[in-house]
Write a protein that holds these residues in place. Structure first.
Motif, PDB file in Angstrom:
ATOM      1  N   ASP A 165       0.784  -1.331  -0.037  1.00 48.53           N
ATOM      2  CA  ASP A 165      -0.195  -0.075  -0.112  1.00 48.53           C
ATOM      3  C   ASP A 165       0.939   1.110  -0.187  1.00 48.53           C
ATOM      4  OD1 ASP A 165       0.923   0.364   2.463  1.00 48.53           O
ATOM      5  OD2 ASP A 165      -0.938  -0.998   3.395  1.00 48.53           O
ATOM      6  N   GLU A 166       0.295   2.432   0.382  1.00 46.43           N
ATOM      7  CA  GLU A 166       1.259   3.628   0.312  1.00 46.43           C
ATOM      8  C   GLU A 166       2.230   3.659   1.388  1.00 46.43           C
ATOM      9  OE1 GLU A 166       1.088   6.082  -1.521  1.00 46.43           O
ATOM     10  OE2 GLU A 166      -0.838   6.224  -2.601  1.00 46.43           O
ATOM     11  N   ALA A 167       2.138   2.792   2.399  1.00 43.86           N
ATOM     12  CA  ALA A 167       3.037   2.826   3.561  1.00 43.86           C
ATOM     13  C   ALA A 167       4.244   1.781   3.684  1.00 43.86           C
ATOM     14  CB  ALA A 167       2.342   2.959   4.939  1.00 43.86           C
ATOM     15  N   ARG A 168       3.834   0.491   3.031  1.00 39.12           N
ATOM     16  CA  ARG A 168       4.287  -0.656   3.199  1.00 39.12           C
ATOM     17  C   ARG A 168       4.893  -1.095   1.783  1.00 39.12           C
ATOM     18  NH1 ARG A 168       1.150  -4.955   5.222  1.00 39.12           N
ATOM     19  NH2 ARG A 168      -0.620  -3.862   3.993  1.00 39.12           N
ATOM     20  N   ALA A 169       6.232  -1.689   1.894  1.00 37.08           N
ATOM     21  CA  ALA A 169       6.933  -2.227   0.793  1.00 37.08           C
ATOM     22  C   ALA A 169       7.897  -3.298   1.317  1.00 37.08           C
ATOM     23  CB  ALA A 169       7.437  -1.119  -0.044  1.00 37.08           C
ATOM     24  N   LEU A 170       7.920  -4.352   0.319  1.00 41.56           N
ATOM     25  CA  LEU A 170       8.851  -5.494   0.560  1.00 41.56           C
ATOM     26  C   LEU A 170       9.582  -5.656  -0.615  1.00 41.56           C
ATOM     27  CD1 LEU A 170       9.832  -7.773   2.582  1.00 41.56           C
ATOM     28  CD2 LEU A 170       8.342  -9.155   1.095  1.00 41.56           C
ATOM     29  N   TYR A 194      14.506  -6.341   2.166  1.00 46.38           N
ATOM     30  CA  TYR A 194      14.040  -5.084   2.891  1.00 46.38           C
ATOM     31  C   TYR A 194      12.507  -5.157   3.000  1.00 46.38           C
ATOM     32  CZ  TYR A 194      18.790  -3.736   1.140  1.00 46.38           C
ATOM     33  OH  TYR A 194      20.264  -3.696   0.705  1.00 46.38           O
ATOM     34  N   TYR A 195      12.365  -4.390   4.150  1.00 43.33           N
ATOM     35  CA  TYR A 195      10.914  -3.913   4.443  1.00 43.33           C
ATOM     36  C   TYR A 195      10.912  -2.557   4.960  1.00 43.33           C
ATOM     37  CZ  TYR A 195       6.544  -3.638   6.644  1.00 43.33           C
ATOM     38  OH  TYR A 195       5.140  -3.187   6.854  1.00 43.33           O
ATOM     39  N   HIS A 196      10.129  -1.939   4.098  1.00 46.26           N
ATOM     40  CA  HIS A 196      10.252  -0.213   4.294  1.00 46.26           C
ATOM     41  C   HIS A 196       8.775  -0.006   4.922  1.00 46.26           C
ATOM     42  CE1 HIS A 196      13.492   0.413   1.436  1.00 46.26           C
ATOM     43  NE2 HIS A 196      13.124  -0.585   0.916  1.00 46.26           N
TER      44      HIS A 196
END
Length: 199
Positions: A165-170, A194-196
């Protein structure tokens, strides 16, 4: 680390940064208790149609063992294929560095430079996530080190990028590279995850 980003136009981004504890230093330097301060600056350009892009920059490290390292780099890329599910880009890349200290415990050539090409293919997928793109890189270059002549190098890397979504990325990836240090070849493997989380 302090970073300032200036965007005078939508196609330009200028960045300057200073770090009292640089992260991008050799592992052997860290193992020996050596750290470094770093300052850097770069300018990036990307056409509105995403066909052309360019990057140029300079960075300087002041190591605690008195070594002074200065590096400059530049690249330009062109997207020769832009489809809904696949994009392909070719990059021309150049780097050069200089180190002031002889006999450092880490890889520290007095002078070196590299000129090469990188092919990047992006695979865009329909998914339940906000965005899912896989990236494939293939690089070849000629690397020249003072006192050891010029050698060929190559690297291959594959990466999966998921924006939930707008806040979480892998991001997960793996790669293999054939590099040369002091005239000797070494094969290196890399795996990363990486997890953002954006706040």
């Amino acid at each position: 680390t302090t970073r300032v980003v200036y965007e005078p136009r939508a196609v330009w981004r200028v960045t300057a940064a200073y770090a009292t504890f640089a992260e991008a230093i050799p592992l052997r330097a860290r193992a020996a208790g050596i750290d470094a301060r770093q300052w850097s600056a770069n300018a990036a350009y990307e056409r509105r149609n995403y066909r052309w892009e360019g990057l140029a920059g300079i960075e300087h490290f002041e190591f605690s063992d008195t070594n002074q390292r200065t590096g400059v780099y530049a690249s330009t890329g062109y997207a020769y294929e832009m489809r809904a599910r696949r994009e392909q880009r070719l990059f021309l890349e150049w780097t050069q560095s200089h180190n002031s200290l002889d006999g450092a415990v880490y890889f520290n050539p007095s002078h070196d430079n590299s000129l090469g090409l990188t092919q990047r293919t992006d695979f865009v997928y329909d998914s339940r996530y906000r965005r899912h793109v896989d990236h494939l890189w293939l690089s070849v270059n000629a690397y020249s080190q003072a006192g050891f002549g010029t050698h060929g190098r190559w690297a291959l890397r594959y990466e999966q990028d998921y924006d939930f979504d707008e806040a979480r990325a892998l991001v997960a990836g793996a790669g293999v590279a054939r590099n040369v240090y002091d005239g000797k070849y070494e094969t290196e493997s890399r795996f990363y995850l990486y997890y953002h989380q954006r706040f």
